[in-house]
Design an enzyme around this catalytic site. Structure first.
Site, PDB file in Angstrom:
ATOM      1  N   ASN A   7       0.874  -1.176   0.000  1.00 35.16           N
ATOM      2  CA  ASN A   7       0.000   0.000   0.000  1.00 35.16           C
ATOM      3  C   ASN A   7       0.914   1.230   0.000  1.00 35.16           C
ATOM      4  O   ASN A   7       1.430   1.636   1.041  1.00 35.16           O
ATOM      5  CB  ASN A   7      -0.880  -0.046   1.248  1.00 35.16           C
ATOM      6  CG  ASN A   7      -1.835   1.134   1.330  1.00 35.16           C
ATOM      7  OD1 ASN A   7      -1.789   2.043   0.494  1.00 35.16           O
ATOM      8  ND2 ASN A   7      -2.686   1.130   2.340  1.00 35.16           N
ATOM      9  N   ARG A  90      -2.511  -2.065  -3.554  1.00 37.77           N
ATOM     10  CA  ARG A  90      -3.678  -1.207  -3.403  1.00 37.77           C
ATOM     11  C   ARG A  90      -3.536  -0.045  -4.387  1.00 37.77           C
ATOM     12  O   ARG A  90      -2.517   0.646  -4.390  1.00 37.77           O
ATOM     13  CB  ARG A  90      -3.745  -0.666  -1.984  1.00 37.77           C
ATOM     14  CG  ARG A  90      -4.901   0.257  -1.800  1.00 37.77           C
ATOM     15  CD  ARG A  90      -4.913   0.888  -0.452  1.00 37.77           C
ATOM     16  NE  ARG A  90      -6.085   1.750  -0.369  1.00 37.77           N
ATOM     17  CZ  ARG A  90      -6.217   2.716   0.519  1.00 37.77           C
ATOM     18  NH1 ARG A  90      -5.282   2.928   1.398  1.00 37.77           N
ATOM     19  NH2 ARG A  90      -7.289   3.450   0.528  1.00 37.77           N
ATOM     20  N   HIS A 179     -12.709   3.631  -0.523  1.00 40.65           N
ATOM     21  CA  HIS A 179     -12.782   2.632   0.565  1.00 40.65           C
ATOM     22  C   HIS A 179     -13.522   1.369   0.113  1.00 40.65           C
ATOM     23  O   HIS A 179     -14.061   0.622   0.937  1.00 40.65           O
ATOM     24  CB  HIS A 179     -13.541   3.158   1.809  1.00 40.65           C
ATOM     25  CG  HIS A 179     -12.892   4.304   2.519  1.00 40.65           C
ATOM     26  ND1 HIS A 179     -13.624   5.342   3.018  1.00 40.65           N
ATOM     27  CD2 HIS A 179     -11.610   4.563   2.829  1.00 40.65           C
ATOM     28  CE1 HIS A 179     -12.822   6.208   3.614  1.00 40.65           C
ATOM     29  NE2 HIS A 179     -11.566   5.756   3.498  1.00 40.65           N
ATOM     30  N   ARG A 240     -10.997  16.786   6.542  1.00 33.64           N
ATOM     31  CA  ARG A 240     -11.695  17.110   5.281  1.00 33.64           C
ATOM     32  C   ARG A 240     -13.095  17.639   5.561  1.00 33.64           C
ATOM     33  O   ARG A 240     -13.782  17.126   6.438  1.00 33.64           O
ATOM     34  CB  ARG A 240     -11.809  15.853   4.400  1.00 33.64           C
ATOM     35  CG  ARG A 240     -10.492  15.436   3.781  1.00 33.64           C
ATOM     36  CD  ARG A 240     -10.624  14.129   3.032  1.00 33.64           C
ATOM     37  NE  ARG A 240      -9.707  13.140   3.561  1.00 33.64           N
ATOM     38  CZ  ARG A 240      -9.724  11.847   3.266  1.00 33.64           C
ATOM     39  NH1 ARG A 240     -10.627  11.365   2.438  1.00 33.64           N
ATOM     40  NH2 ARG A 240      -8.839  11.030   3.795  1.00 33.64           N
ATOM     41  N   GLU A 384      -8.173  -4.455   5.282  1.00 32.04           N
ATOM     42  CA  GLU A 384      -8.003  -4.201   3.851  1.00 32.04           C
ATOM     43  C   GLU A 384      -6.854  -5.014   3.259  1.00 32.04           C
ATOM     44  O   GLU A 384      -6.926  -5.458   2.117  1.00 32.04           O
ATOM     45  CB  GLU A 384      -7.797  -2.695   3.616  1.00 32.04           C
ATOM     46  CG  GLU A 384      -9.104  -1.934   3.784  1.00 32.04           C
ATOM     47  CD  GLU A 384      -8.951  -0.427   3.836  1.00 32.04           C
ATOM     48  OE1 GLU A 384      -8.501   0.080   4.878  1.00 32.04           O
ATOM     49  OE2 GLU A 384      -9.269   0.233   2.847  1.00 32.04           O
TER      50      GLU A 384
END
Ligand code: AMP
Length: 397
Positions: A7, A90, A179, A240, A384
């Protein structure tokens, strides 16, 4: 079969080596500060932890150091990199080109490079990680697992924005969602745990971490999701803003003398619960501040929960019902206060949780709903890396 999961971020690279027979993690680690002074690698094999400090100019040097660490005689996990059967990468964005995990080849790489413009902050690092691996292990199969792929099933009326149709056609401006690997993993685990028939289920998954997104998963297929063209959309997050009136952006450029780039950077890095509270983007700090009487920290937590609630309501309407609500990721799995706020006054949707059970800490899938409540409410720990390794294994088989 051993699969290495990579990743790669802009200045960091996380990895896990997984034995796919047992699904045990053989080694895991991270390289931080790539291209910045003071880079280092941290690796864990069993209970042995090793830190290597070494300046690393780029991702290729980082990957080379990862490979050295994995085969190190003293603190490594394997004898030779030839023991690695495949690599799972990823990749943040698939554009409209891929709706599932794909095997890397020259054509796939060309398409990934074309899609850099859709995620300029993330894709260059993802590609650098893939290219670095290719140079060092050119004959090992590599699977690319896209964050957007699970959302490729969104119907057109859900992914289109109300802008000119030709701007969608020419520039591919639409909702993509992110996601996806996590939403797919936890929704499938919920279906298995509840013994729901995958083809007859209505699940809302709340992935709540540094970045947060909510998805509507009907009959095992994603119907809608809160993030959009970029991961800035949806609920407010750590730093965010989430959804705002787009006209605010021009107003900000005038009032704060921002360039467009500065305005977007501000919305990505200085807003969210951090911007509201002025305290932190970490929900543990916000909870502590609220307990000490900080009203803005309290407001930030309430805004976060309220916005999630509204998405749940919208997705119940979109799916004409709900069987199960799932919480996952750092906040979803650990923050009982946020879960209690989200689930408060939701009896109209059959959501009614046991507040004592909600407070318990267990690192496994479990039910929070009261025994006779209509809708199941689950915590499903996400993983993940394991999901990427499984996707890569499935591709090879
Ligand atoms: P993730 O992006 O999934 O790693 O989630 C990271 C976020 O989870 C952190 O920023 C924290 O706000 C939150 N988090 C982690 N542990 C806890 C906890 N015990 N209680 C509340 N929030 C937590």
């Amino acid at each position: 079969m051993k699969i290495l999961v990579i990743n790669a971020g802009s200045s960091s690279l996380k990895y896990q080596l997984i034995d796919m027979t047992t699904e045990n993690v053989i080694a895991k680690g991270a390289v931080e500060r790539i291209g910045i002074v003071g880079s280092f690698l941290k690796q864990k094999v069993g209970d042995k932890e090793k830190v290597i400090n070494k300046d690393l100019a780029n991702h290729k040097e980082a990957i080379t150091l990862v490979f050295c660490a994995l085969v190190d005689k003293e603190f490594g996990a394997i004898q030779d990199m030839k023991e690695v059967d495949a690599v799972g990468h990823r990749v943040v964005h698939s554009g409209e080109d891929f709706n599932k995990t794909v095997l890397l080849n020259a054509e796939v790489m060309k398409i990934c490079k074309k899609n850099i413009e859709l995620a300029p902050l993330h894709m260059p690092a993802n590609i650098a990680g893939i290219e670095a691996c290719l140079e060092v292990m050119p004959n090992t199969p590599m699977g690319l697992v896209f964050d957007t792929a699970f959302h490729a099933s969104l119907p057109k009326h859900a992914y289109m924005y109300g802008i000119k149709y030709e701007d969608y056609e020419n520039y591919k401006i639409r909702k993509y969602g992110f996601h996806g690997t996590s939403h797919k993993y936890v929704s499938q685990n919920a279906i298995a745990y509840l013994k729901l028939e995958g083809k007859n289920s209505k699940i809302i998954t709340c992935h709540l971490g540094n970045g947060s997104s909510i998805s509507a998963v009907k009959n095992g297929v994603c119907m809608d999701t809160s993030m959009g063209f970029t991961p800035l959309a949806g609920v407010l997050m750590g730093t965010r803003s989430g959804d705002i009136d787009p006209a605010i952006i021009e107003f900000l450029t005038i009032k704060k003398n921002f360039t467009m780039q500065q305005a977007i950077n501000y919305l990505n890095k200085e807003c969210g619960v951090y911007g509201i509270s002025g305290v932190s983007s970490d929900f543990r700090d916000l909870f502590t501040a609220m307990k000490e009487g900080n009203k803005r920290a309290k407001l930030a937590l309430e805004m976060f929960a309220y916005q999630i609630k509204k998405y749940i309501g919208a997705y119940v309407a979109a799916m004409n019902g709900i069987d199960c609500l799932v919480f996952t990721a750092g906040i979803g799995e650990n923050d009982d206060y946020i879960r209690s706020l989200v689930c408060k006054d939701m009896e109209c949707f059959g959501i009614d949780i046991d507040l004592e059970e909600n407070k318990m800490r267990k690192n496994s899938i479990r039910e929070l709903n009261k025994p006779n409540s209509k809708t199941k409410v689950l915590i499903v720990p996400t993983n993940e890396e394991l999901a990427i390794a499984r996707e890569t294994k499935a591709l090879l088989q």
